[in-house]
Design a protein around this motif. Structure first.
Motif, PDB file in Angstrom:
ATOM      1  N   VAL A 146       0.819  -1.301   0.126  1.00 52.87           N
ATOM      2  CA  VAL A 146      -0.146  -0.098   0.015  1.00 52.87           C
ATOM      3  C   VAL A 146       0.665   1.182  -0.100  1.00 52.87           C
ATOM      4  CG1 VAL A 146      -1.630   1.354   1.399  1.00 52.87           C
ATOM      5  CG2 VAL A 146      -1.897  -1.247   1.050  1.00 52.87           C
ATOM      6  N   VAL A 147       0.621   2.122  -0.712  1.00 51.38           N
ATOM      7  CA  VAL A 147       1.135   3.594  -0.937  1.00 51.38           C
ATOM      8  C   VAL A 147       0.066   4.373  -0.506  1.00 51.38           C
ATOM      9  CG1 VAL A 147       2.692   4.967  -2.002  1.00 51.38           C
ATOM     10  CG2 VAL A 147       2.966   2.798  -2.275  1.00 51.38           C
ATOM     11  N   GLY A 148       0.053   5.133   0.525  1.00 53.23           N
ATOM     12  CA  GLY A 148      -1.130   6.135   0.931  1.00 53.23           C
ATOM     13  C   GLY A 148      -2.352   5.300   0.811  1.00 53.23           C
ATOM     14  N   ASP A 149      -3.127   5.712  -0.202  1.00 55.92           N
ATOM     15  CA  ASP A 149      -4.476   4.831  -0.277  1.00 55.92           C
ATOM     16  C   ASP A 149      -4.560   4.245  -1.473  1.00 55.92           C
ATOM     17  OD1 ASP A 149      -4.670   7.050  -2.329  1.00 55.92           O
ATOM     18  OD2 ASP A 149      -5.891   8.327  -1.630  1.00 55.92           O
ATOM     19  N   GLN A 150      -3.364   3.733  -2.215  1.00 55.45           N
ATOM     20  CA  GLN A 150      -3.444   2.936  -3.359  1.00 55.45           C
ATOM     21  C   GLN A 150      -2.751   1.769  -2.937  1.00 55.45           C
ATOM     22  OE1 GLN A 150      -3.750   4.543  -6.696  1.00 55.45           O
ATOM     23  NE2 GLN A 150      -4.102   6.652  -6.125  1.00 55.45           N
ATOM     24  N   MET A 151      -3.119   0.613  -3.822  1.00 54.88           N
ATOM     25  CA  MET A 151      -2.610  -0.518  -3.558  1.00 54.88           C
ATOM     26  C   MET A 151      -1.914  -1.234  -4.805  1.00 54.88           C
ATOM     27  SD  MET A 151      -3.866  -3.910  -1.395  1.00 54.88           S
ATOM     28  CE  MET A 151      -5.117  -4.449  -2.438  1.00 54.88           C
ATOM     29  N   PHE A 152      -0.725  -1.740  -4.881  1.00 58.42           N
ATOM     30  CA  PHE A 152      -0.023  -2.275  -5.875  1.00 58.42           C
ATOM     31  C   PHE A 152       0.415  -3.742  -5.583  1.00 58.42           C
ATOM     32  CE2 PHE A 152       0.464   2.189  -5.711  1.00 58.42           C
ATOM     33  CZ  PHE A 152       0.328   2.555  -6.891  1.00 58.42           C
ATOM     34  N   SER A 153       0.064  -4.794  -6.648  1.00 58.76           N
ATOM     35  CA  SER A 153       0.615  -5.968  -6.441  1.00 58.76           C
ATOM     36  C   SER A 153       1.709  -6.290  -7.147  1.00 58.76           C
ATOM     37  CB  SER A 153      -0.608  -6.908  -6.873  1.00 58.76           C
ATOM     38  OG  SER A 153      -1.123  -6.572  -8.118  1.00 58.76           O
ATOM     39  N   PHE A 154       2.486  -7.309  -6.392  1.00 61.69           N
ATOM     40  CA  PHE A 154       3.772  -7.677  -7.044  1.00 61.69           C
ATOM     41  C   PHE A 154       3.623  -9.215  -7.355  1.00 61.69           C
ATOM     42  CE2 PHE A 154       6.704  -4.134  -7.054  1.00 61.69           C
ATOM     43  CZ  PHE A 154       5.967  -3.319  -6.071  1.00 61.69           C
ATOM     44  N   ASP A 155       4.053  -9.638  -8.295  1.00 52.14           N
ATOM     45  CA  ASP A 155       4.584 -11.222  -8.434  1.00 52.14           C
ATOM     46  C   ASP A 155       5.729 -11.393  -7.945  1.00 52.14           C
ATOM     47  OD1 ASP A 155       2.134 -11.436  -9.995  1.00 52.14           O
ATOM     48  OD2 ASP A 155       2.726 -11.060 -11.824  1.00 52.14           O
ATOM     49  N   GLU A 156       5.781 -12.634  -7.556  1.00 51.29           N
ATOM     50  CA  GLU A 156       7.333 -13.003  -7.177  1.00 51.29           C
ATOM     51  C   GLU A 156       8.286 -12.823  -8.376  1.00 51.29           C
ATOM     52  OE1 GLU A 156       7.643 -17.149  -5.888  1.00 51.29           O
ATOM     53  OE2 GLU A 156       9.622 -17.146  -6.121  1.00 51.29           O
ATOM     54  N   GLY A 157       9.372 -12.115  -8.113  1.00 47.75           N
ATOM     55  CA  GLY A 157      10.301 -11.895  -9.231  1.00 47.75           C
ATOM     56  C   GLY A 157       9.996 -10.675  -9.860  1.00 47.75           C
ATOM     57  N   GLU A 158       8.915  -9.961  -9.805  1.00 49.22           N
ATOM     58  CA  GLU A 158       8.769  -8.837 -10.500  1.00 49.22           C
ATOM     59  C   GLU A 158       9.395  -7.624  -9.828  1.00 49.22           C
ATOM     60  OE1 GLU A 158       4.548  -7.557 -10.387  1.00 49.22           O
ATOM     61  OE2 GLU A 158       4.911  -6.050 -11.568  1.00 49.22           O
ATOM     62  N   SER A 159       9.844  -6.750 -10.643  1.00 52.56           N
ATOM     63  CA  SER A 159      10.753  -5.852 -10.096  1.00 52.56           C
ATOM     64  C   SER A 159      10.272  -4.157 -10.371  1.00 52.56           C
ATOM     65  CB  SER A 159      12.110  -5.842 -10.750  1.00 52.56           C
ATOM     66  OG  SER A 159      12.155  -5.176 -11.993  1.00 52.56           O
ATOM     67  N   ILE A 160      10.752  -3.543  -9.583  1.00 49.75           N
ATOM     68  CA  ILE A 160      10.745  -2.090  -9.723  1.00 49.75           C
ATOM     69  C   ILE A 160      11.929  -1.554 -10.279  1.00 49.75           C
ATOM     70  CG2 ILE A 160      10.212   0.221  -8.798  1.00 49.75           C
ATOM     71  CD1 ILE A 160       9.111  -1.200  -6.061  1.00 49.75           C
ATOM     72  N   HIS A 161      12.035  -0.848 -11.421  1.00 48.64           N
ATOM     73  CA  HIS A 161      13.142  -0.417 -11.955  1.00 48.64           C
ATOM     74  C   HIS A 161      13.453   0.818 -11.394  1.00 48.64           C
ATOM     75  CE1 HIS A 161      15.234   1.568 -15.754  1.00 48.64           C
ATOM     76  NE2 HIS A 161      16.319   0.998 -14.968  1.00 48.64           N
ATOM     77  N   THR A 162      14.722   1.003 -10.943  1.00 45.06           N
ATOM     78  CA  THR A 162      14.929   2.329  -9.971  1.00 45.06           C
ATOM     79  C   THR A 162      16.113   3.097 -10.568  1.00 45.06           C
ATOM     80  OG1 THR A 162      16.680   0.845  -8.651  1.00 45.06           O
ATOM     81  CG2 THR A 162      14.329   1.271  -7.948  1.00 45.06           C
ATOM     82  N   GLU A 163      16.891   2.615 -11.559  1.00 42.35           N
ATOM     83  CA  GLU A 163      18.199   3.386 -12.167  1.00 42.35           C
ATOM     84  C   GLU A 163      18.518   2.645 -13.280  1.00 42.35           C
ATOM     85  OE1 GLU A 163      21.730   5.737  -9.839  1.00 42.35           O
ATOM     86  OE2 GLU A 163      22.073   3.539 -10.337  1.00 42.35           O
ATOM     87  N   TYR A 164      18.828   3.717 -14.407  1.00 44.82           N
ATOM     88  CA  TYR A 164      19.807   3.352 -15.578  1.00 44.82           C
ATOM     89  C   TYR A 164      21.268   4.035 -15.169  1.00 44.82           C
ATOM     90  CZ  TYR A 164      15.854   2.536 -18.697  1.00 44.82           C
ATOM     91  OH  TYR A 164      14.653   2.179 -19.270  1.00 44.82           O
ATOM     92  N   SER A 165      22.101   3.274 -15.611  1.00 43.61           N
ATOM     93  CA  SER A 165      23.484   4.023 -15.552  1.00 43.61           C
ATOM     94  C   SER A 165      24.243   3.526 -17.103  1.00 43.61           C
ATOM     95  CB  SER A 165      24.371   3.521 -14.472  1.00 43.61           C
ATOM     96  OG  SER A 165      25.404   4.280 -14.282  1.00 43.61           O
ATOM     97  N   PHE A 166      23.896   4.512 -17.920  1.00 41.69           N
ATOM     98  CA  PHE A 166      24.436   4.086 -19.217  1.00 41.69           C
ATOM     99  C   PHE A 166      26.093   4.385 -19.407  1.00 41.69           C
ATOM    100  CE2 PHE A 166      20.286   4.730 -20.372  1.00 41.69           C
ATOM    101  CZ  PHE A 166      20.191   3.448 -21.564  1.00 41.69           C
ATOM    102  N   LYS A 167      26.804   3.504 -19.968  1.00 42.15           N
ATOM    103  CA  LYS A 167      28.061   3.890 -20.266  1.00 42.15           C
ATOM    104  C   LYS A 167      28.257   4.114 -21.865  1.00 42.15           C
ATOM    105  CE  LYS A 167      28.130   2.503 -15.967  1.00 42.15           C
ATOM    106  NZ  LYS A 167      28.393   3.483 -14.832  1.00 42.15           N
ATOM    107  N   PHE A 168      29.249   4.947 -22.017  1.00 46.66           N
ATOM    108  CA  PHE A 168      29.376   5.494 -23.494  1.00 46.66           C
ATOM    109  C   PHE A 168      30.807   5.307 -24.003  1.00 46.66           C
ATOM    110  CE2 PHE A 168      26.820   8.348 -20.606  1.00 46.66           C
ATOM    111  CZ  PHE A 168      25.632   8.271 -21.359  1.00 46.66           C
ATOM    112  N   THR A 169      30.579   5.246 -25.486  1.00 42.95           N
ATOM    113  CA  THR A 169      31.846   5.143 -25.989  1.00 42.95           C
ATOM    114  C   THR A 169      32.069   6.996 -26.241  1.00 42.95           C
ATOM    115  OG1 THR A 169      30.845   5.443 -28.190  1.00 42.95           O
ATOM    116  CG2 THR A 169      31.425   3.271 -27.365  1.00 42.95           C
ATOM    117  N   SER A 170      33.349   7.265 -26.378  1.00 42.20           N
ATOM    118  CA  SER A 170      33.419   8.804 -26.584  1.00 42.20           C
ATOM    119  C   SER A 170      32.685   9.340 -27.913  1.00 42.20           C
ATOM    120  CB  SER A 170      35.146   9.229 -26.941  1.00 42.20           C
ATOM    121  OG  SER A 170      35.541   9.269 -25.754  1.00 42.20           O
ATOM    122  N   ASP A 171      32.750   8.444 -29.015  1.00 43.23           N
ATOM    123  CA  ASP A 171      31.925   8.898 -30.084  1.00 43.23           C
ATOM    124  C   ASP A 171      30.505   8.851 -30.031  1.00 43.23           C
ATOM    125  OD1 ASP A 171      34.363   8.853 -31.704  1.00 43.23           O
ATOM    126  OD2 ASP A 171      33.863   6.950 -32.749  1.00 43.23           O
TER     127      ASP A 171
END
Ligand code: AVJ
Length: 325
Positions: A266-291
């Motif tokens: 529950v988040v405040g007045d909302q409910m969310f369900s999760f399956d086993e193994g389901e994830s929340i994506h929290t960050e990208y960290s891209f790695k670059f070539t100089s080009d």
């Protein structure tokens, strides 16, 4: 009275309402996600500072070593009478390498950060350490527009300083849009001094985001703790696991919080369900070539003038000037 009380602050701290809105809409998606900027509450910022000192986490010390080795060239790129605006200044640790050299040549230093207490503490430290430098902190989410303070002395040019390869937290389209806004902030004749993490052996990357001490896991899980505290959420921290995976096609590390069971939260007045193994994506960290980075910068109106790297090509510091609007 400490100098924290006297340093003028421009305060555009985002409201709890926008955190709630972003969480609720992000958890309602098919692929649950929460913007990575919310990792940085006071505790998250402290945990990130600990990450920067970890043996596996090469970016911070590598960037600092490039900075030290190339400080002459970097100082001459920034030039005299510039206003330095640092995005996501955090504890401003690396900034001292720059300021030790440049403080007397700059007209001012504007640290911008979303974490207010962290910002004020760091800004007060810089203010005390460099008496000749005008320090004007701005508390803001730098991904939206924010005002720049009027400084006593007029600047010859504005240089945006964006270290840490935080540019890697954005997907390509957003990164270009964000770079374009930095170009607008810097204005004609302005510059960008930016840390850009480079592509490398995935084993090095996986280790950097899955440290043995579990500090990165703690940093990631802190987001659940923050939602519990600020948004009346009911996340069980033991029912989620930190995961950081290298995505070779996209060229990024993705950080997730993976549900260990099938559960409802529950988040405040909302409910969310999760399956086993389901994830929340929290960050990208891209790695670059100089080009690749040069292409993105060009699309945003910058021209790369200098690229400095370490001898293993782990990380780069790049100086770009505003080429066009
Ligand atoms: C500060 C966003 C660049 O992506 O490496 C560190 C944050 N996340 N460990 C990064 C981070 C997990 C860091 N940035």
């Amino acid at each position: 009275m400490s100098s924290t009380d006297t340093l003028p602050l421009i305060d555009c701290h985002p409201s709890t309402g926008s955190f709630r809105d972003d969480v609720v809409s992000g958890l309602a998606r098919d692929r649950k996600q929460i913007p990575s900027k919310y990792l940085y509450d006071a505790r998250g910022s402290k945990l990130f500072d600990r990450i920067t000192g970890l043996e596996e986490y090469y970016p911070t010390r590598t960037e600092a070593s490039i900075m030290r080795a190339e400080i002459d060239a970097i100082a001459s790129a920034v030039g005299d009478d510039a206003l330095l605006v640092e995005y996501g200044s955090g504890s401003s640790d690396k900034t001292t390498i720059l300021l030790d050299r440049l403080a007397d040549d700059l007209v001012g230093y504007v640290p911008v950060d979303i974490s207010r207490d962290h910002l004020l503490e760091a800004a007060a430290g810089i203010d005390a350490g460099y008496p000749s430098l005008e320090v004007r902190p701005v508390c803001a989410d730098y991904t939206s527009s924010f005002p720049l303070p009027d400084l006593v002395e007029e600047a010859m040019r504005t240089v945006v300083y964006f270290p840490g390869s935080t540019i890697g937290n954005f997907e390509e389209g957003d990164a270009v849009a964000f770079l374009r806004r930095m170009a607008r902030t810097a204005g004609p004749g302005g510059g960008l001094l930016i840390g850009v993490d480079l592509r490398k052996d995935p084993a090095i990357l996986r280790a950097a985001y899955n440290d043995r001490e579990g500090v990165t896991a703690e940093f990631n899980l802190n987001l659940l703790r923050r939602m519990n505290r600020e948004l009346d959420a009911t996340f069980d921290l033991d029912a989620f696991r930190h995961e950081a995976v290298w995505q070779p096609d996209a060229g990024c590390i993705e950080m997730h919080l993976v549900s260990q069971t099938s559960q409802h939260v529950v988040v405040g007045d909302q409910m969310f369900s999760f399956d086993e193994g389901e994830s929340i994506h929290t960050e990208y960290s891209f790695k670059f070539t100089s080009d690749q980075f040069a292409r993105m910068a060009a699309e945003a109106g910058f021209r790369i003038e200098d690229v400095w790297t370490d001898d293993q090509d782990l990380f780069s510091i790049q100086y770009a000037t505003v080429a066009a609007w």
